[in-house]
Design an enzyme around this catalytic site. Structure first.
Site, PDB file in Angstrom:
ATOM      1  N   HIS A 169      -3.869  -4.064   7.592  1.00  0.00           N
ATOM      2  CA  HIS A 169      -3.902  -3.657   8.456  1.00  0.00           C
ATOM      3  C   HIS A 169      -3.778  -3.613   9.518  1.00  0.00           C
ATOM      4  O   HIS A 169      -3.397  -4.532  10.294  1.00  0.00           O
ATOM      5  CB  HIS A 169      -5.668  -2.898   9.204  1.00  0.00           C
ATOM      6  CG  HIS A 169      -6.159  -2.147   9.513  1.00  0.00           C
ATOM      7  ND1 HIS A 169      -5.402  -0.699  10.735  1.00  0.00           N
ATOM      8  CD2 HIS A 169      -6.303  -1.121   8.973  1.00  0.00           C
ATOM      9  CE1 HIS A 169      -5.883   0.075  10.221  1.00  0.00           C
ATOM     10  NE2 HIS A 169      -6.097   0.011   9.110  1.00  0.00           N
ATOM     11  N   ARG A 223      -7.232  12.820   1.001  1.00  0.00           N
ATOM     12  CA  ARG A 223      -5.612  13.219   1.433  1.00  0.00           C
ATOM     13  C   ARG A 223      -4.250  12.300   1.443  1.00  0.00           C
ATOM     14  O   ARG A 223      -3.573  12.624   1.979  1.00  0.00           O
ATOM     15  CB  ARG A 223      -5.738  12.627   3.401  1.00  0.00           C
ATOM     16  CG  ARG A 223      -6.130  11.447   3.511  1.00  0.00           C
ATOM     17  CD  ARG A 223      -6.158  10.692   4.766  1.00  0.00           C
ATOM     18  NE  ARG A 223      -7.712  11.081   4.917  1.00  0.00           N
ATOM     19  CZ  ARG A 223      -7.754  10.366   6.690  1.00  0.00           C
ATOM     20  NH1 ARG A 223      -7.437   9.855   7.429  1.00  0.00           N
ATOM     21  NH2 ARG A 223      -9.103  10.567   6.620  1.00  0.00           N
ATOM     22  N   ASP A 250      -0.356   4.655  -0.266  1.00  0.00           N
ATOM     23  CA  ASP A 250      -0.991   6.097  -0.492  1.00  0.00           C
ATOM     24  C   ASP A 250       0.092   6.534   0.955  1.00  0.00           C
ATOM     25  O   ASP A 250      -0.282   7.876   0.845  1.00  0.00           O
ATOM     26  CB  ASP A 250      -1.640   4.972   1.356  1.00  0.00           C
ATOM     27  CG  ASP A 250      -2.645   4.443   0.096  1.00  0.00           C
ATOM     28  OD1 ASP A 250      -3.679   4.864  -0.591  1.00  0.00           O
ATOM     29  OD2 ASP A 250      -4.222   4.210   1.225  1.00  0.00           O
ATOM     30  N   HIS A 251       1.266   6.010   1.722  1.00  0.00           N
ATOM     31  CA  HIS A 251       1.822   7.335   2.700  1.00  0.00           C
ATOM     32  C   HIS A 251       3.135   7.375   2.263  1.00  0.00           C
ATOM     33  O   HIS A 251       3.239   8.096   2.394  1.00  0.00           O
ATOM     34  CB  HIS A 251       2.103   6.280   4.147  1.00  0.00           C
ATOM     35  CG  HIS A 251       1.008   6.572   5.084  1.00  0.00           C
ATOM     36  ND1 HIS A 251       0.050   7.383   5.708  1.00  0.00           N
ATOM     37  CD2 HIS A 251       0.827   4.800   5.280  1.00  0.00           C
ATOM     38  CE1 HIS A 251      -1.190   6.920   5.733  1.00  0.00           C
ATOM     39  NE2 HIS A 251      -1.231   5.471   5.917  1.00  0.00           N
ATOM     40  N   ARG A 307      -9.216   7.906  -1.286  1.00  0.00           N
ATOM     41  CA  ARG A 307     -10.720   8.570   0.000  1.00  0.00           C
ATOM     42  C   ARG A 307     -11.025   9.694  -0.933  1.00  0.00           C
ATOM     43  O   ARG A 307     -11.092  10.708  -1.675  1.00  0.00           O
ATOM     44  CB  ARG A 307      -9.456   8.882   1.100  1.00  0.00           C
ATOM     45  CG  ARG A 307      -9.037   7.587   2.015  1.00  0.00           C
ATOM     46  CD  ARG A 307      -8.609   8.313   3.466  1.00  0.00           C
ATOM     47  NE  ARG A 307      -8.325   7.263   4.756  1.00  0.00           N
ATOM     48  CZ  ARG A 307      -9.340   7.065   5.159  1.00  0.00           C
ATOM     49  NH1 ARG A 307     -10.929   7.820   5.190  1.00  0.00           N
ATOM     50  NH2 ARG A 307      -8.928   5.775   5.850  1.00  0.00           N
ATOM     51  N   HIS A 311      -5.846   3.436  -1.858  1.00  0.00           N
ATOM     52  CA  HIS A 311      -7.096   3.763  -1.096  1.00  0.00           C
ATOM     53  C   HIS A 311      -7.216   5.631  -1.524  1.00  0.00           C
ATOM     54  O   HIS A 311      -7.019   6.678  -1.119  1.00  0.00           O
ATOM     55  CB  HIS A 311      -7.432   3.710   0.055  1.00  0.00           C
ATOM     56  CG  HIS A 311      -8.768   4.701   0.879  1.00  0.00           C
ATOM     57  ND1 HIS A 311      -8.478   3.990   2.221  1.00  0.00           N
ATOM     58  CD2 HIS A 311      -9.469   4.382   0.091  1.00  0.00           C
ATOM     59  CE1 HIS A 311      -9.958   4.224   2.317  1.00  0.00           C
ATOM     60  NE2 HIS A 311     -10.615   4.138   1.324  1.00  0.00           N
ATOM     61  N   GLU A 333     -10.652  -9.265   2.206  1.00  0.00           N
ATOM     62  CA  GLU A 333      -9.922  -9.284   3.289  1.00  0.00           C
ATOM     63  C   GLU A 333     -10.502  -8.845   5.210  1.00  0.00           C
ATOM     64  O   GLU A 333     -11.233  -7.817   5.037  1.00  0.00           O
ATOM     65  CB  GLU A 333      -9.760  -7.137   3.185  1.00  0.00           C
ATOM     66  CG  GLU A 333      -8.085  -7.109   3.438  1.00  0.00           C
ATOM     67  CD  GLU A 333      -7.071  -6.268   2.343  1.00  0.00           C
ATOM     68  OE1 GLU A 333      -7.153  -6.171   1.369  1.00  0.00           O
ATOM     69  OE2 GLU A 333      -6.252  -5.442   4.062  1.00  0.00           O
ATOM     70  N   ASN A 389       0.823  -0.622   0.367  1.00  0.00           N
ATOM     71  CA  ASN A 389       0.053  -0.050  -0.056  1.00  0.00           C
ATOM     72  C   ASN A 389       0.863   1.259  -0.215  1.00  0.00           C
ATOM     73  O   ASN A 389       1.372   1.463   1.119  1.00  0.00           O
ATOM     74  CB  ASN A 389      -0.954  -0.111   0.874  1.00  0.00           C
ATOM     75  CG  ASN A 389      -1.591   1.064   1.394  1.00  0.00           C
ATOM     76  OD1 ASN A 389      -1.351   2.212   0.734  1.00  0.00           O
ATOM     77  ND2 ASN A 389      -3.096   0.698   1.961  1.00  0.00           N
ATOM     78  N   THR A 394      -8.900   3.037   8.315  1.00  0.00           N
ATOM     79  CA  THR A 394      -9.908   2.757   8.543  1.00  0.00           C
ATOM     80  C   THR A 394      -9.837   1.489   9.403  1.00  0.00           C
ATOM     81  O   THR A 394      -9.109   0.883   9.379  1.00  0.00           O
ATOM     82  CB  THR A 394      -9.708   1.610   7.128  1.00  0.00           C
ATOM     83  OG1 THR A 394      -8.992   2.266   5.916  1.00  0.00           O
ATOM     84  CG2 THR A 394     -11.302   1.087   6.684  1.00  0.00           C
ATOM     85  N   GLU A 427      -8.837   0.647  -3.105  1.00  0.00           N
ATOM     86  CA  GLU A 427     -10.457   0.641  -2.264  1.00  0.00           C
ATOM     87  C   GLU A 427     -10.405   1.803  -1.908  1.00  0.00           C
ATOM     88  O   GLU A 427     -10.061   3.150  -2.566  1.00  0.00           O
ATOM     89  CB  GLU A 427      -9.290   0.601  -0.855  1.00  0.00           C
ATOM     90  CG  GLU A 427      -7.991  -0.079  -0.109  1.00  0.00           C
ATOM     91  CD  GLU A 427      -7.482  -0.300   0.939  1.00  0.00           C
ATOM     92  OE1 GLU A 427      -7.339   0.752   1.618  1.00  0.00           O
ATOM     93  OE2 GLU A 427      -6.593  -1.003   1.495  1.00  0.00           O
TER      94      GLU A 427
HETATM   95  N1  PXP Z   1      -5.837  -3.420   3.747  1.00  0.00           N
HETATM   96  C1  PXP Z   1      -6.924  -2.158   3.682  1.00  0.00           C
HETATM   97  C2  PXP Z   1      -8.182  -2.328   3.367  1.00  0.00           C
HETATM   98  C3  PXP Z   1      -7.219  -0.936   3.896  1.00  0.00           C
HETATM   99  O1  PXP Z   1      -7.478  -0.021   4.373  1.00  0.00           O
HETATM  100  C4  PXP Z   1      -5.480  -0.607   4.901  1.00  0.00           C
HETATM  101  C5  PXP Z   1      -5.617   0.718   5.000  1.00  0.00           C
HETATM  102  O2  PXP Z   1      -5.146   1.186   4.244  1.00  0.00           O
HETATM  103  C6  PXP Z   1      -4.566  -1.641   3.994  1.00  0.00           C
HETATM  104  C7  PXP Z   1      -4.724  -2.766   4.118  1.00  0.00           C
HETATM  105  C8  PXP Z   1      -3.231  -1.099   4.717  1.00  0.00           C
HETATM  106  O3  PXP Z   1      -3.076  -1.153   6.422  1.00  0.00           O
HETATM  107  P1  PXP Z   1      -1.592  -0.393   7.055  1.00  0.00           P
HETATM  108  O4  PXP Z   1      -1.111   1.150   6.439  1.00  0.00           O
HETATM  109  O5  PXP Z   1      -1.907  -0.649   8.304  1.00  0.00           O
HETATM  110  O6  PXP Z   1      -0.497  -1.747   6.959  1.00  0.00           O
END
Ligand code: PXP
Length: 238
Positions: A192, A49, A9-10, A45, A43, A151, A7, A101, A70
Site C-alpha cells: 500500500h 469501481r 486495478d488502475h 470492490r 480487488h 499483509e 496490482n 483501503t 483482495e
Molecule cells: N495491498 C492491498 C491489500 C491493497 O488493498 C492495495 C490497494 O488496493 C495494495 C496492496 C496496493 O496499494 P497501492 O495501489 O497503493 O500500491
C-alpha cells in the site's frame, strides 16, 4: 528474492473512464507477468469501481496467471470469490466512500467471522491472507484466526517516507511484527502506497516475502512504461 505482486486495478480504472475495453485488463496481467511480476493482484470492490466480475472470471480461468484477489467480508463477494477460485485471497476492510483501503482490518471485533471465511477458502486450497496494521496484537489475532499469510499495511510508513518525515518508529514496528508473524509460521507480505524509495527500505526486512504494489506502478508507467517500471522493482527486490 522477494516476490512482486502487481496490482492492476488502475488499469481497469483507466479502461472504465471510457466504458470500453482499452486498456485491456487481461492483456495487462499477461504482460506484467512477462515483465517479471510474480502474481497479479486485483480487488473486486463492492461498488466495482475498477475490476468487475467479468475481469475476475477471465483472469482466474487462466491457471497460468497467479491471481491474488483482495476482497471484503461481504458474503456476496465471498461467494463470487469461492466460485472463481483465485490462487490467493487477501481479506481487506472496505468502506464505500474511501478513496483507497485506508487501514488494516479490525481483527479483534471480527475474529469469528474472519476465521469462518478463512476456513472456506482453505477448504478449496486457496492461500489466505489478512490485510492488517503493523500491530503485535493483530499478529496474535491472525494466528488465532488461522490465516496462512498477513499483509502489513504500509500506507503510513510510505506517507512518512515520501514527505521526508521520521519513519524510524514505524519501520521498527513493521520489523517487529514481521519477526513475530514469521516465528508463528505466518508468511509476511506488505503493500500500500509504496514507491521505489519505500520498496528499497522495506526490502531489507528479510521476513517480508511478497510486496503488492499498484498505483505507483501504473502511474510511473505513463512516463517509463510498465516493463521498465516492473523491472526496476524486480532489481530492488533481488
Ligand atoms: N495491498 C492491498 C491489500 C491493497 O488493498 C492495495 C490497494 O488496493 C495494495 C496492496 C496496493 O496499494 P497501492 O495501489 O497503493 O500500491
Amino acid at each position: 528474492m522477494k516476490r512482486l505482486g502487481v496490482n492492476i486495478d488502475h488499469v481497469a480504472t483507466i479502461r472504465n473512464a471510457r466504458g470500453e475495453d482499452h486498456p485491456n485488463v487481461y492483456n495487462a496481467a499477461k504482460f506484467a507477468l512477462k515483465c517479471g511480476a510474480h502474481s497479479i493482484t486485483i480487488h473486486l470492490r463492492e461498488d466495482r469501481r475498477h475490476i468487475n466480475d467479468k475481469d475476475l472470471k477471465i483472469l482466474s480461468s487462466n491457471k497460468k496467471i497467479p491471481i491474488n484477489l483482495e476482497l471484503s467480508t461481504n458474503m456476496k463477494i465471498i461467494k463470487i470469490a469461492l466460485k472463481n477460485k483465485p490462487n490467493y485471497i487477501c481479506i481487506v476492510p472496505e468502506k464505500r466512500k474511501e478513496i483507497t483501503t485506508e487501514g488494516g482490518l479490525n481483527l479483534k471485533n471480527n475474529k469469528k467471522k474472519l476465521k469462518n471465511i478463512i476456513q472456506k477458502f482453505k477448504k478449496k486450497n486457496i492461500r489466505t491472507s489478512l490485510f492488517i496494521n503493523p500491530s503485535l496484537k493483530d499478529i496474535s489475532y491472525s494466528k488465532d484466526i488461522g490465516t496462512d499469510c498477513i499483509e502489513i499495511h504500509t500506507g503510513h510508513i510510505s506517507r512518512l517516507i515520501k514527505s521526508n518525515k521520521n519513519y524510524i518508529k514505524e519501520l521498527a514496528k513493521i520489523k517487529k511484527c514481521s519477526k513475530k508473524a514469521n516465528n508463528l509460521g505466518i508468511e509476511v507480505h506488505a503493500g500500500h502506497g509504496m514507491d521505489y524509495k519505500t520498496a528499497k527500505i522495506l526490502s531489507k526486512i528479510g521476513e517480508i516475502k511478497e510486496f503488492n504494489i499498484g498505483h505507483f506502478i501504473i502511474g510511473e508507467s505513463i512516463f517509463f512504461g510498465l516493463k521498465k517500471t516492473i523491472k526496476n522493482f524486480i532489481k530492488i527486490f533481488k
